[in-house]
Design a protein around this motif. Sequence first.
Motif: not given
Length: 210
Positions: A63-85
């Motif tokens: 959801a953020c830029k590719e240059t984001c220094p955080r661990q956002c790229s490590s968060l999987t789409d499956q886990r995001k959907l699980q957290l949302f649900t």
Amino acid sequence: METPVAFMSAADINRQNVGKKRRANMNEWKDRARKSLRDAGKPYVNRRGEQKRGKSPPKEGKACKETCPRQCSSLTDQRKLQLFTEFYAVSYERQQAIILSGLEQHKVSRRRPRGPDTENTKRKYTFKYHVQQGGQRLAVCKLTFMSVFQLTNSRLQVIQEKLGSQSEGTEQVVRSPLEDFRGKHKNRTRLRAAGERREAGGVITDERHL
């Protein structure tokens, strides 16, 4: 004179129901049903009759830029959907607790020089954001955090302001970020007008019909 319905507790309702054939059921109130749908992330109709969309699951990818220094790229789409649900399957108070568990508050240590007019608008605290995945606490940016739970900036800001007030130890009563005060304030035009009429010696038969 009956207590205004908007401020009646469960005990007040039970007392009002004594001797009545038709008993008040808070679960059938339109405002309660509307709030339940909204808290569950489902479509609802507001008081103006406008149809409001429900919450959509987070989009795939970052959801953020590719240059984001955080661990956002490590968060999987499956886990995001699980957290949302899981987030929209629980009560509003539990949702607040989930948001709080992902916030980490820090005092602002260094500021950039600004004009004299911005002295009272300076932020005293900054926040870091985290989500759980695979037993680890991933540090993510604000944009990713809001995207996962489909939060509005206003909801997140209210929680942060309450946390800041608690940290400052202000003398006024500070409301807990976990408490739901939506629709419970007493700054209503009709009730305020009723008080003014009462002070002026006017006769009020039922405040609910003002």
